[in-house]
Design a protein around this motif. Sequence first.
Motif, mmCIF file in Angstrom:
data_model
loop_
_atom_site.group_PDB
_atom_site.id
_atom_site.type_symbol
_atom_site.label_atom_id
_atom_site.label_comp_id
_atom_site.label_asym_id
_atom_site.label_seq_id
_atom_site.Cartn_x
_atom_site.Cartn_y
_atom_site.Cartn_z
ATOM 1 N N LEU A 14 -6.358 -4.519 0.180
ATOM 2 C CA LEU A 14 -7.355 -3.930 1.085
ATOM 3 C C LEU A 14 -8.379 -4.960 1.551
ATOM 4 C CD1 LEU A 14 -7.993 -0.427 -0.526
ATOM 5 C CD2 LEU A 14 -7.126 -0.870 1.776
ATOM 6 N N ILE A 15 -8.862 -5.771 0.613
ATOM 7 C CA ILE A 15 -9.815 -6.817 0.978
ATOM 8 C C ILE A 15 -9.156 -7.822 1.917
ATOM 9 C CG2 ILE A 15 -11.245 -8.725 0.117
ATOM 10 C CD1 ILE A 15 -11.506 -7.114 -2.517
ATOM 11 N N GLY A 16 -7.913 -8.174 1.589
ATOM 12 C CA GLY A 16 -7.162 -9.105 2.441
ATOM 13 C C GLY A 16 -6.932 -8.541 3.827
ATOM 14 N N ALA A 17 -6.633 -7.244 3.905
ATOM 15 C CA ALA A 17 -6.406 -6.590 5.196
ATOM 16 C C ALA A 17 -7.673 -6.610 6.048
ATOM 17 C CB ALA A 17 -5.932 -5.154 4.979
ATOM 18 N N ILE A 18 -8.815 -6.339 5.408
ATOM 19 C CA ILE A 18 -10.098 -6.349 6.126
ATOM 20 C C ILE A 18 -10.403 -7.746 6.656
ATOM 21 C CG2 ILE A 18 -12.601 -6.101 5.847
ATOM 22 C CD1 ILE A 18 -11.962 -3.867 3.786
ATOM 23 N N LEU A 19 -10.252 -8.747 5.790
ATOM 24 C CA LEU A 19 -10.549 -10.125 6.184
ATOM 25 C C LEU A 19 -9.584 -10.626 7.260
ATOM 26 C CD1 LEU A 19 -11.273 -11.691 2.662
ATOM 27 C CD2 LEU A 19 -12.941 -11.128 4.443
ATOM 28 N N SER A 20 -8.307 -10.329 7.070
ATOM 29 C CA SER A 20 -7.300 -10.760 8.042
ATOM 30 C C SER A 20 -7.482 -10.049 9.379
ATOM 31 C CB SER A 20 -5.902 -10.486 7.485
ATOM 32 O OG SER A 20 -4.911 -10.997 8.341
ATOM 33 N N GLY A 21 -7.743 -8.739 9.326
ATOM 34 C CA GLY A 21 -7.956 -7.967 10.551
ATOM 35 C C GLY A 21 -9.184 -8.420 11.307
ATOM 36 N N PHE A 22 -10.244 -8.767 10.571
ATOM 37 C CA PHE A 22 -11.499 -9.220 11.184
ATOM 38 C C PHE A 22 -11.314 -10.550 11.911
ATOM 39 C CE2 PHE A 22 -15.477 -11.634 10.986
ATOM 40 C CZ PHE A 22 -16.358 -10.743 11.584
ATOM 41 N N GLY A 23 -10.795 -11.543 11.199
ATOM 42 C CA GLY A 23 -10.627 -12.875 11.789
ATOM 43 C C GLY A 23 -9.640 -12.897 12.935
ATOM 44 N N SER A 24 -8.504 -12.246 12.731
ATOM 45 C CA SER A 24 -7.471 -12.221 13.778
ATOM 46 C C SER A 24 -7.957 -11.500 15.027
ATOM 47 C CB SER A 24 -6.204 -11.543 13.247
ATOM 48 O OG SER A 24 -5.689 -12.243 12.140
ATOM 49 N N PHE A 121 7.879 -10.590 6.382
ATOM 50 C CA PHE A 121 7.306 -9.293 6.737
ATOM 51 C C PHE A 121 6.045 -8.931 5.951
ATOM 52 C CE2 PHE A 121 11.944 -9.071 7.398
ATOM 53 C CZ PHE A 121 11.943 -8.949 8.782
ATOM 54 N N GLY A 122 5.592 -9.818 5.095
ATOM 55 C CA GLY A 122 4.371 -9.573 4.339
ATOM 56 C C GLY A 122 4.646 -8.814 3.045
ATOM 57 N N ASP A 123 3.836 -9.106 2.022
ATOM 58 C CA ASP A 123 3.998 -8.428 0.733
ATOM 59 C C ASP A 123 2.655 -8.449 0.007
ATOM 60 O OD1 ASP A 123 4.683 -7.398 -1.700
ATOM 61 O OD2 ASP A 123 6.288 -8.825 -2.117
ATOM 62 N N VAL A 124 2.062 -7.282 -0.186
ATOM 63 C CA VAL A 124 0.736 -7.201 -0.807
ATOM 64 C C VAL A 124 0.746 -7.731 -2.242
ATOM 65 C CG1 VAL A 124 -0.072 -5.295 0.619
ATOM 66 C CG2 VAL A 124 1.152 -4.799 -1.502
ATOM 67 N N LEU A 125 1.908 -7.715 -2.897
ATOM 68 C CA LEU A 125 2.000 -8.193 -4.276
ATOM 69 C C LEU A 125 1.792 -9.705 -4.369
ATOM 70 C CD1 LEU A 125 5.083 -6.122 -5.530
ATOM 71 C CD2 LEU A 125 2.672 -5.709 -6.020
ATOM 72 N N MET A 126 1.936 -10.415 -3.233
ATOM 73 C CA MET A 126 1.805 -11.868 -3.230
ATOM 74 C C MET A 126 0.363 -12.332 -3.059
ATOM 75 S SD MET A 126 5.030 -12.777 -0.764
ATOM 76 C CE MET A 126 4.520 -14.478 -0.616
ATOM 77 N N ILE A 127 -0.540 -11.429 -2.682
ATOM 78 C CA ILE A 127 -1.921 -11.810 -2.386
ATOM 79 C C ILE A 127 -2.671 -12.151 -3.672
ATOM 80 C CG2 ILE A 127 -4.086 -11.082 -1.309
ATOM 81 C CD1 ILE A 127 -2.415 -9.063 0.310
ATOM 82 N N THR A 128 -3.340 -13.305 -3.658
ATOM 83 C CA THR A 128 -4.090 -13.761 -4.829
ATOM 84 C C THR A 128 -5.579 -13.891 -4.490
ATOM 85 O OG1 THR A 128 -3.826 -16.101 -4.270
ATOM 86 C CG2 THR A 128 -2.080 -15.082 -5.602
ATOM 87 N N GLN A 129 -6.378 -14.118 -5.508
ATOM 88 C CA GLN A 129 -7.813 -14.318 -5.306
ATOM 89 C C GLN A 129 -8.068 -15.554 -4.445
ATOM 90 O OE1 GLN A 129 -10.075 -14.675 -8.930
ATOM 91 N NE2 GLN A 129 -11.980 -14.115 -7.940
ATOM 92 N N VAL A 189 -0.462 -14.967 6.433
ATOM 93 C CA VAL A 189 0.979 -14.689 6.441
ATOM 94 C C VAL A 189 1.417 -13.758 5.312
ATOM 95 C CG1 VAL A 189 3.163 -15.840 5.843
ATOM 96 C CG2 VAL A 189 1.840 -16.631 7.792
ATOM 97 N N LYS A 190 0.808 -13.895 4.134
ATOM 98 C CA LYS A 190 1.239 -13.074 2.992
ATOM 99 C C LYS A 190 0.972 -11.588 3.213
ATOM 100 C CE LYS A 190 0.691 -16.618 -0.586
ATOM 101 N NZ LYS A 190 -0.027 -16.997 -1.818
ATOM 102 N N ILE A 191 -0.037 -11.279 4.015
ATOM 103 C CA ILE A 191 -0.409 -9.881 4.235
ATOM 104 C C ILE A 191 0.460 -9.236 5.310
ATOM 105 C CG2 ILE A 191 -2.284 -8.343 4.966
ATOM 106 C CD1 ILE A 191 -4.212 -10.482 3.851
#
Length: 272
Positions: A14-24, A121-129, A189-191
Amino acid sequence: MIDILSYPFMRYALIGAILSGFGSALLSNFIVLKKMEFIGNGAAHVAFGAIAFALFFGLNMNLLSIIVAIIFAITIHQLGKKERVQENSVIGMLLSLSMAIGIILLSFKKGYVPEIDSFLFGDVLMITQEDLILLGIFDLLILFMVIFLNKELKYYSFNQRLSKIFGVPANIINLVFLTITSVTIVVSVKIIGIILITALLITPGVIAKLYAKSINQMLIISVIVGVFSSVLGIFLSYYLNVPSGPMIVLTLFLIFLFAYLLRKTVLKSFAQ
């Protein structure tokens, strides 16, 4: 709502989605106005080559991807300055080259290799801190660029050659914009995935352009659309048990379809 936040990987997603969506979404406006849609595909596919290289030699994936993204941006900028070489042509060549090198390297890789689908295609399990920290840093860089180079970016987006007449350092702006865009893409890319990242770089800007009367309005609308669609896509992917990247893209397109039909309906009613 509560159960989705109880899992650490979903909080990261969710945090990654917010950050990625904002910047992109912020970058999306200038990409759409300058008609540079191909940059998303190019940088994302170059990221695949960097990921394959990192996996093959056991290097830090994020660091190598950022270095390759910067080299990619500089190469496009330098070759794009030559009148006989178009930026899109350079991107197309580097895109194919990177994918080819990546596939060759992975074919020689012995032992465990992460599923390529996760990168495509993205994988939320790959997202790290570490990914979240990088996304946060580059979101701040994008925000500073948009705020402090607002006028320059407007001239640059509409007509790069004409901007030079008004004293805008177009070459420097172009290099900075290409670099930040490329790096933002590879860390996202991971998201969303290599194949699907272009949607997040184009659709928010296209939707914003339907309603905005100025670039500043476009920036606000696109950010709302980018963040909302990314978060909604993550939620839907969790509850429907489908991949996050494709779900975000589908959500984005449905929002575009709704926005387009709504605008068409409103314009028709005013015409009557």
